[in-house]
Enzyme design. Structure first.
Site, PDB file in Angstrom:
ATOM      1  N   CYS A 133      61.704  19.210 -43.811  1.00 45.34           N
ATOM      2  CA  CYS A 133      61.750  19.503 -45.041  1.00 45.34           C
ATOM      3  C   CYS A 133      60.972  18.754 -45.997  1.00 45.34           C
ATOM      4  CB  CYS A 133      63.082  19.861 -45.834  1.00 45.34           C
ATOM      5  SG  CYS A 133      62.859  20.267 -47.522  1.00 45.34           S
ATOM      6  N   CYS A 136      62.329  18.013 -49.247  1.00 41.93           N
ATOM      7  CA  CYS A 136      63.430  16.880 -49.417  1.00 41.93           C
ATOM      8  C   CYS A 136      63.389  15.539 -49.355  1.00 41.93           C
ATOM      9  CB  CYS A 136      64.455  17.439 -48.162  1.00 41.93           C
ATOM     10  SG  CYS A 136      64.805  19.502 -48.343  1.00 41.93           S
ATOM     11  N   ASP A 137      62.263  15.346 -48.092  1.00 44.19           N
ATOM     12  CA  ASP A 137      62.215  13.924 -47.778  1.00 44.19           C
ATOM     13  C   ASP A 137      60.846  13.277 -47.888  1.00 44.19           C
ATOM     14  OD1 ASP A 137      64.934  14.373 -46.704  1.00 44.19           O
ATOM     15  OD2 ASP A 137      64.014  15.191 -44.904  1.00 44.19           O
TER      16      ASP A 137
END
Length: 405
Positions: A133, A136-137
């Site tokens: 993701c 997300c990261d």
């Protein structure tokens, strides 16, 4: 807790189903184990959703859809569904918390999750430099070097998002130079991005690192040559796996675990629908998920109207019922309805006539074996006892009524 529609999953498909279900004045609840939005809520860049020419964000769009559903009265509850009882008129949806939700119809929208390639080092370093993701990261890799595995729409779009943070993004592509599986617009943007580098005709062989990603081993599929390259992170975008394990034996699935439906989103179980990435379909995008949800909710509404109307008018009737199957486009069936209306008038209160338009109510016709019209099915005490089809006469109709008595 009883509902007209219970939606399992709160991604774009489930949220759209909630909007359409509640707007039709059906009591609707969405059960979602995490925050609403599904995978779409983790996709930062979204330039292909109609109406947003300059693009929008996945989290922003999903938040708006959730608020839209709530504005019409949809309940969105944080619940993880672990089991379902789908046979029978009332369905039972069981959650991890121990609660049971009763539903007249169920819309399955469990979604899918990123596919793992089970490459050496992938599982051990997941969350330690291995990610699925970008939204997300990505910020964890600011000014660092990362590798992207995959070359479809999601892979290329997420790689471009990573360039906003990373120093360099290397995309490993199994195809020959210049060949990608993504759309042309994304490909052109990626080729023009100075932060993106390419490794063609290759696959990822291994991820190395002592507690954190330090390097990768890349294999050229033409020569077999192995090359080790230093990197700080690896992002996988190689497709999805449907989250349908809890549905095995409940509805029909294909060999990959995707739910099989028709164009009305109907599954193999009456009153149960499936939408979004977890069903068999050609394109898995937010727009097609939302469309699935809308179709399923409308189909569920018609199913409830058809089933409840038929139950009230025919199955619970206190007298014999003639059910005429017809369609306004079929002249022979129009004439047959006229004959049945005249016969019912002659017989008075001893018999009831119910007319069903097969164009709008295909399910009931199919259930009682009506494959052509005109047709009339005779009911006694809620049970079908006889059927006439084709060119029948008033005498034949009266004979069937008398036989039933």
């Amino acid at each position: 807790m009883s509902y007209d529609i219970v939606v399992v999953g709160g991604g774009p498909a489930g949220l759209a189903a909630g909007i359409y279900g509640s707007r039709a004045r059906l009591k609707t609840v969405i059960l979602e184990k995490a925050r609403p939005g599904g995978q779409a809520a983790t996709t930062q860049e979204m330039e292909n959703y109609p109406g947003f020419s300059r693009g929008t964000t996945g989290p922003g769009l999903m938040k708006a859809m959730a608020e839209h559903a709530k504005s019409f009265g949809t309940e969105i509850l944080k619940e993880e569904v672990v089991d379902l009882e789908l046979e029978g008129e009332i369905k039972v949806v069981k959650t991890k918390s121990g609660k049971e939700y009763l539903a007249k119809t169920v819309i399955l929208a469990p979604g899918a999750e990123p596919r793992s390639l089970n490459i050496k080092g992938e599982r051990a370093l997941r969350g330690k430099g291995v990610s699925y993701c970008a939204t997300c990261d990505a910020d964890f890799f600011e000014d660092l070097d990362v590798v992207v595995v995959g070359n479809g729409d999601a892979a290329i779009e997420e790689a471009m998002y990573l360039t906003k943070f990373a120093n360099k993004v290397t995309i490993i592509v199994i195809h020959d130079e210049g060949i990608l599986d993504c759309n042309k617009v994304s490909a052109e943007k990626a080729f023009a991005n100075p932060k993106i580098e390419w490794v063609w005709s290759s696959v990822l062989e291994e991820i190395k690192g002592d507690g954190i990603v330090e390097s990768v081993v890349i294999k050229n599929i033409k020569t077999g040559e192995l090359t080790e390259m230093e990197t700080n992170g690896v992002f996988f975008f190689v497709g999805t796996v449907p989250k349908t394990g809890f549905l095995r034996g409940k509805v029909e699935l294909d060999e990959k675990g995707y739910i099989i439906t028709n164009e009305q989103m109907e599954t193999s179980v009456p009153g149960v629908y499936a939408v979004g990435d977890a069903r068999v379909k050609y394109l898995r995008q937010v727009i097609t998920a939302a469309a699935d949800g809308a179709v399923a909710a409308v189909a569920a509404e018609k199913y409830l109207a058809e089933e409840e109307g038929f139950k009230e008018q025919v199955l619970n009737a206190d007298k014999p019922v003639m059910v005429a199957f017809w369609a306004p486009q079929n002249e022979a069936s129009i004439a047959a309805v006229g004959l049945l209306e005249q016969t019912a008038a002659e017989l008075g209160d001893s018999v009831k006539l119910v007319k069903i338009d097969t164009y709008r109510n295909q399910r009931v016709a199919k259930r009682y074996g009506v494959t052509s019209i005109p047709a009339v099915v005779f009911f006694e005490g809620g049970q079908a006892v006889a059927k006439l089809s084709g060119d029948f006469t008033a005498e034949e109709v009266k004979k069937q009524i008398a036989a039933g008595k």
